[in-house]
Enzyme design. Structure first.
Site, PDB file in Angstrom:
ATOM      1  N   ASN A   1      72.806  40.419  34.606  1.00 21.47           N
ATOM      2  CA  ASN A   1      72.283  41.782  34.503  1.00 21.47           C
ATOM      3  C   ASN A   1      72.474  42.434  35.868  1.00 21.47           C
ATOM      4  OD1 ASN A   1      70.858  44.122  34.160  1.00 21.47           O
ATOM      5  ND2 ASN A   1      68.845  43.151  33.951  1.00 21.47           N
TER       6      ASN A   1
ATOM      7  N   LYS B   1      72.057  45.442  36.637  1.00 19.96           N
ATOM      8  CA  LYS B   1      71.147  46.578  36.835  1.00 19.96           C
ATOM      9  C   LYS B   1      71.932  47.762  37.422  1.00 19.96           C
ATOM     10  CE  LYS B   1      67.390  43.317  37.118  1.00 19.96           C
ATOM     11  NZ  LYS B   1      66.032  43.009  37.494  1.00 19.96           N
TER      12      LYS B   1
ATOM     13  N   HIS C   1      64.373  45.864  28.275  1.00 17.24           N
ATOM     14  CA  HIS C   1      64.125  45.179  29.548  1.00 17.24           C
ATOM     15  C   HIS C   1      62.809  45.707  30.126  1.00 17.24           C
ATOM     16  CE1 HIS C   1      64.427  44.013  33.736  1.00 17.24           C
ATOM     17  NE2 HIS C   1      65.292  43.097  33.344  1.00 17.24           N
TER      18      HIS C   1
ATOM     19  N   GLU D   1      61.992  46.662  32.929  1.00 13.50           N
ATOM     20  CA  GLU D   1      62.118  47.845  33.795  1.00 13.50           C
ATOM     21  C   GLU D   1      62.253  49.112  32.944  1.00 13.50           C
ATOM     22  OE1 GLU D   1      65.327  46.259  36.115  1.00 13.50           O
ATOM     23  OE2 GLU D   1      63.929  44.807  36.966  1.00 13.50           O
TER      24      GLU D   1
ATOM     25  N   GLU E   1      61.723  37.024  29.121  1.00 16.72           N
ATOM     26  CA  GLU E   1      61.594  37.229  30.562  1.00 16.72           C
ATOM     27  C   GLU E   1      60.128  37.514  30.897  1.00 16.72           C
ATOM     28  OE1 GLU E   1      65.682  38.587  32.392  1.00 16.72           O
ATOM     29  OE2 GLU E   1      64.517  40.317  31.805  1.00 16.72           O
TER      30      GLU E   1
ATOM     31  N   GLY F   1      62.455  39.302  39.532  1.00 16.33           N
ATOM     32  CA  GLY F   1      62.617  39.829  40.896  1.00 16.33           C
ATOM     33  C   GLY F   1      61.579  39.351  41.889  1.00 16.33           C
TER      34      GLY F   1
ATOM     35  N   SER G   1      64.069  35.374  37.881  1.00 13.33           N
ATOM     36  CA  SER G   1      64.261  34.603  39.127  1.00 13.33           C
ATOM     37  C   SER G   1      65.102  33.341  38.948  1.00 13.33           C
ATOM     38  CB  SER G   1      62.911  34.275  39.773  1.00 13.33           C
ATOM     39  OG  SER G   1      62.320  35.458  40.262  1.00 13.33           O
TER      40      SER G   1
HETATM   41  P1  PGA Z   1      66.034  38.494  38.494  1.00 15.60           P
HETATM   42  O1  PGA Z   1      66.173  39.570  37.314  1.00 15.60           O
HETATM   43  O2  PGA Z   1      66.980  37.358  38.185  1.00 15.60           O
HETATM   44  O3  PGA Z   1      66.445  39.241  39.732  1.00 15.60           O
HETATM   45  O4  PGA Z   1      64.622  38.035  38.526  1.00 15.60           O
HETATM   46  C1  PGA Z   1      66.269  39.149  35.984  1.00 15.60           C
HETATM   47  C2  PGA Z   1      66.320  40.337  35.051  1.00 15.60           C
HETATM   48  O5  PGA Z   1      65.687  41.362  35.348  1.00 15.60           O
HETATM   49  O6  PGA Z   1      66.977  40.281  34.004  1.00 15.60           O
END
Ligand code: PGA
Length: 265
Positions: free
Chosen positions: A14, A16, A101, A103, A173, A179, A219
């Site tokens: 991803n 982003k 997601h 976010e 997730e 993150g 993560s």
């Molecule tokens: P991350 O993000 O690996 O940076 O924790 C995962 C995601 O948001 O899909």
């Protein structure tokens, strides 16, 4: 219908809101050089910004790599300034698209109902939805993780046929793991994945439950991915920040391949 042996392990990147056109193309070239000798049992899915999706998809030559979007509108066309529809994504080569997601849920107020409408739009366009679900830290502390997952699944997959469910990828997730550098433990992920699998069995069928890919994200790094690959019910990993450097991401792909070989021979 696919058999379970054809169910390919997902390694999802991803990106982003990262990468320009040249960076995206350069990444794909390097990735394809590194993965060309690997078996087809791992499917790499690059979820990239809309602006470069078409170009990145044209650059891909390997059957191991698929390209996807990170969001979609639930209508096919219309007066929705700034939005992109599922047929538009399909038109430029998207085979997958993430929806819901955390976010998107946090910054753009997406509800499970919206996620459901978007997933249905993707199915209509022949794109595989990658539906994100997961609990907050507060919900986990209050012992509400499994209730949350059940509630999300009931709404997000409402009315899906068995075939639609089997085509869908579920990306579990935990929001507290995204993150933060705190990946869930194998035990925590195992409990959630086992619960989701069982729920699919109840809502659809045993076959659908075993065919649907349930992927862990939050993560995941090349340094810790091996711990996650031990989890029984894991069908893949979703990677955010550690997918941005192609060398680190390739290590995750290689470790996944090794773990699969150990499990299945
Ligand atoms: P991350 O993000 O690996 O940076 O924790 C995962 C995601 O948001 O899909």
């Amino acid at each position: 219908m696919k058999s379970e042996t054809e169910k390919r392990f997902v390694v999802l990147a991803n990106w982003k809101m990262h990468k320009t056109l040249n960076e995206g193309i350069d990444y794909v070239k390097k990735l394809e050089e590194c993965v060309q000798t690997l078996e087809d049992r791992v499917e790499i899915i690059l979820c990239v910004p809309f602006t470069i999706l078409g170009a990145v998809s044209r650059e891909v030559t390997s059957s191991r790599v698929s390209v996807g979007g990170q969001d979609v509108h639930d209508q096919e066309w219309g007066a929705f300034t700034g939005e992109v529809s599922a047929p538009m994504l399909a038109d430029v080569g998207a085979a997958y698209c993430m929806v819901g997601h955390s976010e998107r849920r946090k910054y753009f107020s997406e509800t499970d109902e919206v996620v459901h409408a978007k997933a249905c739009a993707l199915h209509r366009a022949g794109i595989v939805p990658i539906v994100c679900i997961g609990e907050t830290i507060d919900e986990r502390k209050r012992g509400l993780t499994l209730n949350k997952l059940e509630r999300q699944a009931m709404v997000c997959f409402d009315g899906f046929s068995r075939e639609e469910m089997e085509r869908t990828v579920i990306l579990y997730e935990p929001i507290w793991a995204i993150g933060t550098g705190h990946m869930a433990t194998a035990e925590q992920a195992g409990e959630a994945h086992g619960f989701i699998r069982h729920m699919l069995e109840r809502l659809f069928s045993g076959e659908t439950a075993s065919m649907t890919r349930i992927v862990y994200g939050g993560s995941v790094k090349h340094k810790n991915v091996s711990d996650m690959l031990e989890v029984k019910d894991i069908d893949g990993v979703g990677v955010g920040s550690d997918s941005l450097d192609v060398k680190d991401f390739v290590k995750i792909v290689e470790r996944s391949m090794e773990a699969l070989s150990m499990k299945t021979g």
